[in-house]
Design an enzyme around this catalytic site. Structure first.
Site, PDB file in Angstrom:
ATOM      1  N   GLU A  63      -3.709 -12.354   9.129  1.00 31.71           N
ATOM      2  CA  GLU A  63      -5.069 -12.009   9.570  1.00 31.71           C
ATOM      3  C   GLU A  63      -5.892 -13.285   9.725  1.00 31.71           C
ATOM      4  O   GLU A  63      -5.914 -14.097   8.795  1.00 31.71           O
ATOM      5  CB  GLU A  63      -5.714 -11.064   8.553  1.00 31.71           C
ATOM      6  N   ARG A  98      -2.143  -2.147   4.103  1.00 30.76           N
ATOM      7  CA  ARG A  98      -1.865  -3.574   4.041  1.00 30.76           C
ATOM      8  C   ARG A  98      -0.929  -3.982   5.158  1.00 30.76           C
ATOM      9  O   ARG A  98       0.073  -3.288   5.410  1.00 30.76           O
ATOM     10  CB  ARG A  98      -1.211  -3.946   2.698  1.00 30.76           C
ATOM     11  N   ASP A 116      -5.390  -1.388  11.099  1.00 27.50           N
ATOM     12  CA  ASP A 116      -6.579  -2.083  10.601  1.00 27.50           C
ATOM     13  C   ASP A 116      -6.187  -3.374   9.890  1.00 27.50           C
ATOM     14  O   ASP A 116      -7.042  -4.211   9.626  1.00 27.50           O
ATOM     15  CB  ASP A 116      -7.325  -1.156   9.618  1.00 27.50           C
ATOM     16  N   GLY A 144     -11.556  -1.316   7.069  1.00 30.35           N
ATOM     17  CA  GLY A 144     -11.440  -0.103   6.254  1.00 30.35           C
ATOM     18  C   GLY A 144     -12.526   0.033   5.199  1.00 30.35           C
ATOM     19  O   GLY A 144     -13.040   1.125   4.954  1.00 30.35           O
ATOM     20  N   ALA A 145     -12.870  -1.069   4.567  1.00 29.97           N
ATOM     21  CA  ALA A 145     -13.845  -1.001   3.464  1.00 29.97           C
ATOM     22  C   ALA A 145     -15.255  -1.355   3.917  1.00 29.97           C
ATOM     23  O   ALA A 145     -16.169  -1.438   3.096  1.00 29.97           O
ATOM     24  CB  ALA A 145     -13.422  -1.957   2.356  1.00 29.97           C
ATOM     25  N   CYS A 203      -3.870   1.586   7.571  1.00 25.64           N
ATOM     26  CA  CYS A 203      -5.164   1.074   7.090  1.00 25.64           C
ATOM     27  C   CYS A 203      -4.996   0.611   5.649  1.00 25.64           C
ATOM     28  O   CYS A 203      -5.962   0.608   4.873  1.00 25.64           O
ATOM     29  CB  CYS A 203      -6.235   2.165   7.157  1.00 25.64           C
ATOM     30  N   HIS A 255      -9.624  -5.338  10.060  1.00 23.43           N
ATOM     31  CA  HIS A 255      -9.687  -5.073   8.607  1.00 23.43           C
ATOM     32  C   HIS A 255     -11.069  -4.531   8.208  1.00 23.43           C
ATOM     33  O   HIS A 255     -11.777  -5.132   7.399  1.00 23.43           O
ATOM     34  CB  HIS A 255      -9.340  -6.334   7.800  1.00 23.43           C
ATOM     35  N   ARG A 294      -5.434   7.326  -4.356  1.00 23.80           N
ATOM     36  CA  ARG A 294      -6.837   7.709  -4.087  1.00 23.80           C
ATOM     37  C   ARG A 294      -7.074   7.998  -2.619  1.00 23.80           C
ATOM     38  O   ARG A 294      -7.600   9.042  -2.250  1.00 23.80           O
ATOM     39  CB  ARG A 294      -7.773   6.565  -4.508  1.00 23.80           C
ATOM     40  N   ILE A 295      -6.700   7.051  -1.754  1.00 25.02           N
ATOM     41  CA  ILE A 295      -6.991   7.205  -0.327  1.00 25.02           C
ATOM     42  C   ILE A 295      -6.080   8.262   0.295  1.00 25.02           C
ATOM     43  O   ILE A 295      -6.544   9.130   1.047  1.00 25.02           O
ATOM     44  CB  ILE A 295      -6.881   5.846   0.404  1.00 25.02           C
TER      45      ILE A 295
HETATM   46  P1  NAD Z   1      -3.917   3.725  -5.129  1.00 30.58           P
HETATM   47  O1  NAD Z   1      -3.368   2.777  -6.133  1.00 30.58           O
HETATM   48  O2  NAD Z   1      -4.884   4.756  -5.585  1.00 30.58           O
HETATM   49  O3  NAD Z   1      -2.711   4.479  -4.391  1.00 30.58           O
HETATM   50  C1  NAD Z   1      -1.542   3.829  -3.995  1.00 30.58           C
HETATM   51  C2  NAD Z   1      -0.408   4.824  -4.168  1.00 30.58           C
HETATM   52  O4  NAD Z   1       0.783   4.226  -3.672  1.00 30.58           O
HETATM   53  C3  NAD Z   1      -0.160   5.202  -5.636  1.00 30.58           C
HETATM   54  O5  NAD Z   1      -0.259   6.605  -5.827  1.00 30.58           O
HETATM   55  C4  NAD Z   1       1.256   4.711  -5.889  1.00 30.58           C
HETATM   56  O6  NAD Z   1       1.980   5.571  -6.758  1.00 30.58           O
HETATM   57  C5  NAD Z   1       1.844   4.729  -4.488  1.00 30.58           C
HETATM   58  N1  NAD Z   1       3.045   3.926  -4.345  1.00 30.58           N
HETATM   59  C6  NAD Z   1       3.427   2.827  -5.039  1.00 30.58           C
HETATM   60  N2  NAD Z   1       4.632   2.412  -4.611  1.00 30.58           N
HETATM   61  C7  NAD Z   1       5.003   3.261  -3.627  1.00 30.58           C
HETATM   62  C8  NAD Z   1       6.158   3.356  -2.797  1.00 30.58           C
HETATM   63  N3  NAD Z   1       7.168   2.493  -2.904  1.00 30.58           N
HETATM   64  N4  NAD Z   1       6.197   4.351  -1.884  1.00 30.58           N
HETATM   65  C9  NAD Z   1       5.186   5.254  -1.772  1.00 30.58           C
HETATM   66  N5  NAD Z   1       4.078   5.220  -2.557  1.00 30.58           N
HETATM   67  C10 NAD Z   1       3.992   4.232  -3.459  1.00 30.58           C
HETATM   68  O7  NAD Z   1      -4.539   2.826  -3.962  1.00 30.58           O
HETATM   69  P2  NAD Z   1      -5.606   3.260  -2.864  1.00 30.58           P
HETATM   70  O8  NAD Z   1      -6.964   2.939  -3.368  1.00 30.58           O
HETATM   71  O9  NAD Z   1      -5.287   4.626  -2.403  1.00 30.58           O
HETATM   72  O10 NAD Z   1      -5.280   2.181  -1.729  1.00 30.58           O
HETATM   73  C11 NAD Z   1      -4.145   2.327  -0.891  1.00 30.58           C
HETATM   74  C12 NAD Z   1      -3.948   1.069  -0.055  1.00 30.58           C
HETATM   75  O11 NAD Z   1      -5.087   0.870   0.798  1.00 30.58           O
HETATM   76  C13 NAD Z   1      -3.828  -0.225  -0.868  1.00 30.58           C
HETATM   77  O12 NAD Z   1      -2.878  -1.060  -0.239  1.00 30.58           O
HETATM   78  C14 NAD Z   1      -5.201  -0.850  -0.741  1.00 30.58           C
HETATM   79  O13 NAD Z   1      -5.164  -2.230  -0.957  1.00 30.58           O
HETATM   80  C15 NAD Z   1      -5.523  -0.486   0.697  1.00 30.58           C
HETATM   81  N6  NAD Z   1      -6.941  -0.540   1.059  1.00 30.58           N
HETATM   82  C16 NAD Z   1      -7.261  -1.062   2.282  1.00 30.58           C
HETATM   83  C17 NAD Z   1      -8.581  -1.117   2.667  1.00 30.58           C
HETATM   84  C18 NAD Z   1      -8.958  -1.702   4.005  1.00 30.58           C
HETATM   85  O14 NAD Z   1      -9.999  -2.329   4.107  1.00 30.58           O
HETATM   86  N7  NAD Z   1      -8.183  -1.486   5.048  1.00 30.58           N
HETATM   87  C19 NAD Z   1      -9.595  -0.659   1.821  1.00 30.58           C
HETATM   88  C20 NAD Z   1      -9.232  -0.096   0.603  1.00 30.58           C
HETATM   89  C21 NAD Z   1      -7.885  -0.037   0.235  1.00 30.58           C
HETATM   90  C1  MLT Z   2      -9.309  -4.133   0.989  1.00 32.22           C
HETATM   91  O1  MLT Z   2      -8.947  -3.567  -0.045  1.00 32.22           O
HETATM   92  O2  MLT Z   2      -8.611  -4.180   1.997  1.00 32.22           O
HETATM   93  C2  MLT Z   2     -10.607  -4.816   0.942  1.00 32.22           C
HETATM   94  O3  MLT Z   2     -11.433  -4.207   0.014  1.00 32.22           O
HETATM   95  C3  MLT Z   2     -11.216  -5.038   2.256  1.00 32.22           C
HETATM   96  C4  MLT Z   2     -12.545  -5.764   2.218  1.00 32.22           C
HETATM   97  O4  MLT Z   2     -12.818  -6.530   1.293  1.00 32.22           O
HETATM   98  O5  MLT Z   2     -13.295  -5.552   3.166  1.00 32.22           O
END
Ligand code: NAD
Ligand code: MLT
Length: 310
Positions: A260, A231, A255, A280-281, A229, A278, A150-151
């Site tokens: 943490e 994990r 981020d 991002g969200a 941004c 942290h 998604r992101i």
């Molecule tokens: P998502 O599940 O939509 O996308 C993750 C992608 O990673 C998937 O398409 C999957 O196929 C791919 N993937 C899995 N294993 C892989 C590998 N070994 N190599 C390459 N790609 C691989 O998730 P998302 O919503 O796009 O979120 C992405 C990341 O961002 C997650 O770790 C999520 O927790 C994190 N996130 C962080 C924040 C924040 O506050 N910083 C906020 C939202 C999400």
């Molecule tokens: C995340 O996916 O990293 C979290 O949604 C962050 C948050 O709760 O602010």
């Protein structure tokens, strides 16, 4: 009797209001594991963001627990095996913060390219150092996107609008799907070799832990810029600090951190590393979205229905 819900991380009012229509809600943030273990037995559901670690001990002490909800993407702070053993439904809200995390990534990339945090700090410190903060343009640069979910996909759209060329690695996305978005799928080693800027958007799993390490950084372009941004733990922080200090990596924007808050991280002392706690969200819109999503799923499960994002 009304169901009782414990909210143990800050949750937007819109979610709390939905819960309160059907349940008694206690918002009690910042609890230690011990305090959670002591109190969780009184509750039918637990709602968290990323701050609360829902360990097996907490879950086993939750004799009445039926639902654990994460107001965000992923369930990595919840021991899902322990929950499954106890028949507790675990759900999250993966879509509500996609755009917030995407926009944060873009903000980090632009800040990194133009040294905005460092220049702000310098000017506020009474300095006027225009030559110290020479930047680079993103136009025509190659952005390597690791994880095209998604992101990752939303980041690609925005980077393309800035005339960057996007390449991506994701073992679960087809070349055709990526091509329809104008993105070239490449093997990971090729992404590392070719990209001017690398941004990671994968979950933290066995395959992605320290996937950016001293060895893989050595294969990257000199002067590469790295963004995380997603994990903490996807990038080996010690290896990144060494590579920034040596100049191999021109800058990094982080981020998220292995621990943490990252009080011990060697990265915090480096000028060319920019950091956020942290965030991002952390937008009003995203927090409303994820709070409403987990609250609705919680009510659905407590009334005998299903959760949408398990
Ligand atoms: P998502 O599940 O939509 O996308 C993750 C992608 O990673 C998937 O398409 C999957 O196929 C791919 N993937 C899995 N294993 C892989 C590998 N070994 N190599 C390459 N790609 C691989 O998730 P998302 O919503 O796009 O979120 C992405 C990341 O961002 C997650 O770790 C999520 O927790 C994190 N996130 C962080 C924040 C924040 O506050 N910083 C906020 C939202 C999400
Ligand atoms: C995340 O996916 O990293 C979290 O949604 C962050 C948050 O709760 O602010």
């Amino acid at each position: 009797m009304k169901y009782r819900v414990l909210v143990s991380d800050p949750l937007a009012e819109e979610g709390i209001d939905i819960l309160k229509e059907f349940c008694d809600v206690d918002v009690n943030t910042g609890l230690t594991e011990e305090q959670l273990v002591d109190s969780i037995g009184n509750y039918d559901a637990l709602l968290v963001r990323s701050g609360t670690e829902v360990t097996a001990r907490v879950i086993d002490a939750g004799a009445k627990l039926k639902f654990i909800g994460r107001a965000g993407a992923g369930v990595d702070n919840i021991d899902t095996e322990a929950a499954t053993r106890r028949g507790i439904i675990v759900a999250n809200a993966p879509e509500g913060n996609t755009l917030a995390a995407t926009e944060h990534t873009m903000a980090m990339m632009l800040s990194l390219a133009r040294n905005i945090p460092q220049a702000t700090a310098s000017l506020k410190n009474g300095e006027w150092k225009r030559s110290k903060f020479m930047g680079v343009e993103l136009n025509d640069k190659i952005l390597g996107i690791m994880g095209f979910g998604r992101i990752g996909r939303e980041v690609a759209k925005r980077a393309q609008a800035m005339q960057m060329k996007c390449i991506a690695y994701d073992p679960f996305i087809t070349k055709e799907r990526a091509a329809s978005l104008g993105v070239e799928m490449v093997p990971l080693d090729e992404l590392f070799r070719r990209a001017d800027v690398i941004t990671v958007h994968t979950p933290l799993i066995k395959e992605t832990r320290h996937v950016i390490n001293a060895e893989t950084i050595a294969t990257m372009r000199d002067g590469v810029r790295l963004i995380n941004c997603a994990r903490g733990g996807i990038i080996d922080e010690k290896a990144l600090a060494d590579a920034v200090a040596s100049g191999k990596v021109a800058g990094a924007a982080l981020d998220v951190f292995e621990n943490e808050p990252p009080t011990e991280s060697p990265l915090l002392g480096l000028d060319r590393v920019i950091v956020t706690p942290h965030l991002g969200a952390s937008t009003v819109e995203a927090q409303k979205n994820v709070a409403v999503s987990v609250a609705n799923q919680c009510i659905s499960v407590l009334s005998g229905g299903a959760a949408k994002y398990v």
